[in-house]
Each structure stands twice: as C-alpha cells, then as structure tokens.
Scaffold this motif. Structure first.
Motif, PDB file in Angstrom:
ATOM      1  N   ASP A   1       0.823  -1.212   0.000  1.00  0.00           N
ATOM      2  CA  ASP A   1       0.000   0.000   0.000  1.00  0.00           C
ATOM      3  C   ASP A   1       0.859   1.265   0.000  1.00  0.00           C
ATOM      4  OD1 ASP A   1       1.007   0.039   2.559  1.00  0.00           O
ATOM      5  OD2 ASP A   1      -0.938   0.135   3.565  1.00  0.00           O
TER       6      ASP A   1
ATOM      7  N   ARG B   1       3.595  -2.038  -8.955  1.00  0.00           N
ATOM      8  CA  ARG B   1       2.604  -2.042 -10.025  1.00  0.00           C
ATOM      9  C   ARG B   1       2.608  -3.369 -10.779  1.00  0.00           C
ATOM     10  NH1 ARG B   1       3.224   0.569 -14.125  1.00  0.00           N
ATOM     11  NH2 ARG B   1       1.052   1.004 -14.651  1.00  0.00           N
TER      12      ARG B   1
ATOM     13  N   LEU C   1       0.398  -5.985  -8.688  1.00  0.00           N
ATOM     14  CA  LEU C   1      -0.978  -5.645  -8.325  1.00  0.00           C
ATOM     15  C   LEU C   1      -1.827  -5.611  -9.588  1.00  0.00           C
ATOM     16  CD1 LEU C   1      -0.357  -2.796  -5.717  1.00  0.00           C
ATOM     17  CD2 LEU C   1      -1.006  -5.168  -5.258  1.00  0.00           C
TER      18      LEU C   1
ATOM     19  N   ASP D   1      -4.406  -2.665 -10.884  1.00  0.00           N
ATOM     20  CA  ASP D   1      -4.174  -1.457 -10.098  1.00  0.00           C
ATOM     21  C   ASP D   1      -3.067  -0.660 -10.775  1.00  0.00           C
ATOM     22  OD1 ASP D   1      -3.611   0.506  -8.261  1.00  0.00           O
ATOM     23  OD2 ASP D   1      -3.554  -0.826  -6.526  1.00  0.00           O
TER      24      ASP D   1
END
Length: 316
Positions: free
Chosen positions: A24, A297, A300, A303
């Motif tokens: 996160d 990146r 994920l 996302d």
C-alpha cells in the motif's frame, strides 16, 4: 498479500538509496550507501554499495516477504543482473530486481501518469519522453565533455570561463561577486598577486581535475541570488539550454523536474519554471520509493498505482 514487501533501488553516481515498502506504499525500511553506478565506479563497487544499502533497509524484515523489486541504474550493464540476483538471494529474496534506466525512475518519482516528459539537471543533464512508464525518446545526456547542457557541471564550467575571462581582463571582483566567490573557493587564501596570475593558477587546477568545476554551480546560485550580473547570465543561459532540450522530446502530459539543480529552489529552477508557464510541471521526490512503486505495479493486477504513488515517493 498485506504482508508482502517491495524493494526499490536508486543506484546513483554519488550514493545508493534503497527503500522497502508494503504494497500500500507504507515505507518500512530505508537506507543509503556509497555510489552504486557501475558505469562510473565499476561493477564490484556498485554491487557492494547496493548490497550494503539493501541489508540496512531490510533490517529485521524477512527477505522472503519481498515479492518484487526494481533498481534504477544509469546505463545498461548486463553483468549487473546476475550479480544483484546473487546479492538478493543472500538476503533470502527469491528473485533479483528488475533493472530499469534511472531516467524512467526519476520520471516516476514525480508523477503517476504513464505518459509525459522528464527534465533532469544534476551533475549531468538529460530530457526524455516517457510512454507507458518506459523511456520513448532521449535528448542530451551526452556527458560533461560534449553535452549535458544546463547541468551542474555545465553551469560550473560556464562560471569558470566567465571568471577566468574577467581575471584575464584585470578584474578582481567585489566581495560576494561570482568572481570573488569562485576564486576564494578554488584558491583559498593562497593566491597569486595579479588577476592574470590568478587566472593561470585557476586554469591549471581546472585542467588537472575538471570535476571540481561542478561544485561551482552552487556559487552561481549564491551570487545570482545577490544580483550578480555574471551569475544571473549563466543561470538564464542554463535555463534556456535545458528548456530547449526538453522541447525536443516533450509532446504532452506532465513535465517532471529532477536532479539537484531543478528540485532545489534557486535561480535556474525559477528560470525554467518561468519558461514552462502553462505546462503541468511536477517535481520529483524520492527515486528509491519510485522504483519500489514501479515494482509494486507489476504485482498488483488491475491497479495502476495512482492511489499509492504519493506514499511510495514521499521523501524520507
């Protein structure tokens, strides 16, 4: 996945930075070490510096939790890939880092947008058009001898040439002027009596160690802030050259300013910003964190990372 970690590396010519994050964007480790640019300092020294910074940044964290990593490195050094894989394995990380050009990472340090342009001025200078977070087109970045126009080295050399020319004409320089600041910095209190002799001594020192000229860039900023005409002229010309390089590659999107000349407040940054009025200009933040963001990146799915970009690139 909440316990997974990603690692970003900014392997520069003067220092190496490694940043460790959760997915996160929360930073859980950060460290600096010596120069990590293999092109400038050799493979062994670069690998050692990166390994030292990685170990310090990981700290007590289990390397087995690292699911992705990326290193931003100047140039293309294929031999670095297996060496870093070995270092990563030594810390329990399953796979070595992806290697990306430092220019792409510098762009990502300023924006989450996939397309745009970078203008970087540190010791060297380069501009790049970025498409899909990858370098599409490069301008300048040709090194101190034949390029890097508007860089810290270029600014220092321009200042040196102007000062030597003034000394050759008999100038001594008022206190606080660019001439006085440069002469004091280079020669200290031990200097010849006549301006011409000072110029000769200055030239010999510069020819013996040309990299000392880059340090004069800070004196240009100092003198320009005090209104010195010679320093202001150098700063304005540096801005002209930097923006001209950028115009060769920029099409649309964000423009990220990177490198110490353009990220620190000063006359060159202000002059560049004035010339880019009307453009969407961003300032690069932490490059090691940006490298970690690019790595994240890749793991994920679905996302694009925009929501976490600020957390990853926050200056530690």
């Amino acid at each position: 996945m909440t316990k997974s970690l990603v690692v970003g590396v900014d392997a520069g010519a003067t220092s190496t930075r490694v940043s460790v994050h959760t997915l996160d964007g929360t930073r859980v480790g950060y460290a600096r070490a010596g120069a990590g640019n293999p092109s400038a300092h050799g493979l062994d020294k670069a690998v050692a510096a990166i390994g030292t910074a990685l170990g310090r940044a990981l700290g007590s964290h289990d390397g087995g939790r690292v699911v992705a990593s990326l290193a931003g490195v100047a140039g293309q050094v294929d031999t670095l890939v297996p060496e870093l894989a070995r270092v990563w394995a030594g810390h329990g990380i399953e796979a070595g880092p992806l290697i990306e050009r430092d220019v792409a990472v510098a762009y990502a340090a300023g924006t989450a947008e996939p397309d745009g342009s970078l203008l970087l001025s540190g010791t060297g200078a380069v501009a790049a058009r970025v498409a899909g977070h990858r370098i599409d087109t490069i301008a300048d970045g040709l090194g101190w001898l034949l390029g890097d126009e508007g860089s810290g080295f270029w600014i220092g050399r321009a200042a040196a040439k102007a000062v030597v020319s003034a000394l050759d004409r008999g100038a001594t320089g008022e206190p606080g002027s660019l001439v006085a600041l440069v002469v004091e910095h280079v020669l200290g209190e031990e200097r010849p009596a006549s301006p011409r002799a000072v110029a000769d001594r200055f030239v010999r020192l510069a020819q013996a160690d040309h990299m000392r000229l880059a340090a004069l860039s800070a004196l240009v900023s100092r003198a320009a802030e005090a209104g010195d005409p010679m320093a202001l002229k150098v700063a304005e010309e540096a801005a002209d050259r930097l923006v001209a390089t950028l115009r060769r590659v920029h099409v649309s999107g964000d423009i990220v300013l990177a490198g110490s000349v353009l990220t620190n407040e000063g006359p060159v940054r202000r002059a560049v910003l004035a010339r880019l009025s009307g453009e969407r200009v961003r300032t690069a933040r932490d490059a090691a964190g940006a490298a970690a963001w690019l790595a994240a990146r890749g793991v994920l799915s679905g996302d694009d990372g925009r929501s976490s970009h600020a957390a990853f690139t926050l200056t530690p």
